[in-house]
Design a protein around this motif. Structure first.
Motif, PDB file in Angstrom:
ATOM      1  N   LYS A   1     -29.235 -52.774 -13.446  1.00  0.00           N
ATOM      2  CA  LYS A   1     -30.107 -52.130 -14.386  1.00  0.00           C
ATOM      3  C   LYS A   1     -31.328 -52.307 -14.099  1.00  0.00           C
ATOM      4  O   LYS A   1     -31.721 -53.634 -13.763  1.00  0.00           O
TER       5      LYS A   1
ATOM      6  N   GLU B   1     -22.807 -62.090 -27.726  1.00  0.00           N
ATOM      7  CA  GLU B   1     -23.823 -61.124 -27.234  1.00  0.00           C
ATOM      8  C   GLU B   1     -25.211 -62.026 -26.962  1.00  0.00           C
ATOM      9  O   GLU B   1     -25.408 -62.877 -27.574  1.00  0.00           O
TER      10      GLU B   1
ATOM     11  N   ASN C   1     -28.645 -40.174 -19.467  1.00  0.00           N
ATOM     12  CA  ASN C   1     -28.033 -41.081 -18.671  1.00  0.00           C
ATOM     13  C   ASN C   1     -27.500 -40.806 -17.266  1.00  0.00           C
ATOM     14  O   ASN C   1     -26.812 -39.764 -17.402  1.00  0.00           O
TER      15      ASN C   1
ATOM     16  N   GLU D   1     -36.290 -54.308 -24.750  1.00  0.00           N
ATOM     17  CA  GLU D   1     -35.381 -55.044 -25.573  1.00  0.00           C
ATOM     18  C   GLU D   1     -34.023 -54.442 -25.259  1.00  0.00           C
ATOM     19  O   GLU D   1     -33.654 -53.164 -25.561  1.00  0.00           O
ATOM     20  N   GLN D   2     -33.124 -55.385 -25.081  1.00  0.00           N
ATOM     21  CA  GLN D   2     -31.548 -55.042 -24.668  1.00  0.00           C
ATOM     22  C   GLN D   2     -30.776 -56.037 -25.331  1.00  0.00           C
ATOM     23  O   GLN D   2     -31.072 -57.295 -25.271  1.00  0.00           O
TER      24      GLN D   2
ATOM     25  N   GLN E   1     -27.816 -46.939 -14.248  1.00  0.00           N
ATOM     26  CA  GLN E   1     -27.116 -48.042 -13.968  1.00  0.00           C
ATOM     27  C   GLN E   1     -26.516 -47.732 -12.560  1.00  0.00           C
ATOM     28  O   GLN E   1     -26.096 -46.492 -12.454  1.00  0.00           O
TER      29      GLN E   1
ATOM     30  N   HIS F   1     -29.332 -61.422 -26.398  1.00  0.00           N
ATOM     31  CA  HIS F   1     -30.502 -60.714 -26.600  1.00  0.00           C
ATOM     32  C   HIS F   1     -31.567 -60.895 -25.464  1.00  0.00           C
ATOM     33  O   HIS F   1     -31.905 -62.303 -25.315  1.00  0.00           O
TER      34      HIS F   1
ATOM     35  N   SER G   1     -36.474 -45.227 -14.718  1.00  0.00           N
ATOM     36  CA  SER G   1     -36.862 -45.982 -15.869  1.00  0.00           C
ATOM     37  C   SER G   1     -38.064 -45.284 -16.434  1.00  0.00           C
ATOM     38  O   SER G   1     -38.284 -45.146 -17.684  1.00  0.00           O
TER      39      SER G   1
ATOM     40  N   ASP H   1     -31.822 -43.726 -18.983  1.00  0.00           N
ATOM     41  CA  ASP H   1     -30.767 -44.807 -19.125  1.00  0.00           C
ATOM     42  C   ASP H   1     -30.243 -44.864 -17.722  1.00  0.00           C
ATOM     43  O   ASP H   1     -29.243 -43.933 -17.703  1.00  0.00           O
TER      44      ASP H   1
ATOM     45  N   ARG I   1     -35.075 -53.274 -19.969  1.00  0.00           N
ATOM     46  CA  ARG I   1     -35.598 -52.430 -20.887  1.00  0.00           C
ATOM     47  C   ARG I   1     -36.563 -53.593 -21.394  1.00  0.00           C
ATOM     48  O   ARG I   1     -36.140 -54.453 -21.572  1.00  0.00           O
TER      49      ARG I   1
END
Length: 212
Positions: free
Chosen positions: A136, A195, A95, A141-142, A127, A197, A120, A125, A139
């Motif tokens: 960022k 959250e 990271n 999926e996050q 930021q 998705h 990437s 990872d 990705r």
């Protein structure tokens, strides 16, 4: 391993910088970024750059403390921030956080933001954090968690094909929506749930969490 790179753009809030310093395993200052660290009485593990923006007093102090310093010529084909990134890549980080990587120099800001693509592609990872934004690369999926540190979520395509995404849990949900390159269609969304998705089906884009 988690790494923090402090560049020479707009200064980060001192409490936030102190917190990030303590959360990371290795700290690299890119040229004048070291002055921010000295303001909070912290030292980097490495200082890199041409050192043209650092006071002589600071340089002497850092040498007296044994900070690993790698000096580059002023005429070079990479920014100090990219040099810092290349150094940290040799340490195999999982990271990377970049701070003070944005500021009044729009050319430097854009170059640093697009360095996210390079990282990437290496599956790191990464930021960029400033006082008002977290940036960022999206990705495949996050999850985005509701947090008081930001008000808006924006998705900005960065390749000619644009980006195709699905959003759930947002004020404006999308299903396999194509956002074309150069469009502001993905700007200023908000979370409706705890959250959100995000699924990226194709293309590339930036995820920017912002507050005014």
């Amino acid at each position: 391993m988690k790494a923090l790179i402090v560049s020479g753009g707009n200064e980060l809030n001192e409490d936030k910088l102190t917190s990030l310093y303590e959360q990371n395993d290795i700290i690299i200052a890119a040229d004048s970024g070291v002055e921010q660290l000295l303001k909070i009485n912290k030292l980097p593990d490495y200082l890199v750059g041409d050192l043209d923006s650092i006071s002589e007093k600071s340089i002497l102090y850092l040498k007296s403390k044994g900070v690993n310093t790698i000096v580059y010529p002023k005429e070079k084909n990479k920014s100090d921030t990219e040099i810092a990134i290349e150094l940290i890549l040799s340490k195999k980080p999982e990271n990377i956080t970049l701070v003070s990587a944005t500021g009044s120099r729009l050319d430097h800001s854009l170059a640093n933001i697009f360095l996210l693509k390079k990282l990437s592609d290496l599956n790191i990872d990464t930021q960029i954090i400033d006082n008002n934004n977290i940036i960022k690369l999206i990705r495949p999926e996050q999850i985005v968690l509701k947090d008081e540190s930001f008000d808006y979520i924006s998705i900005i395509p960065i390749c000619l094909e644009g980006i195709v995404i699905t959003l759930n849990g947002f004020h404006y949900n999308l299903i396999r929506e194509h956002i074309e390159f150069g469009s502001s269609h993905g700007v200023s969304n908000e979370l409706d749930k705890d959250e959100g998705h995000i699924i990226k089906h194709s293309g590339e884009g930036l995820l920017i969490l912002s507050k005014d």
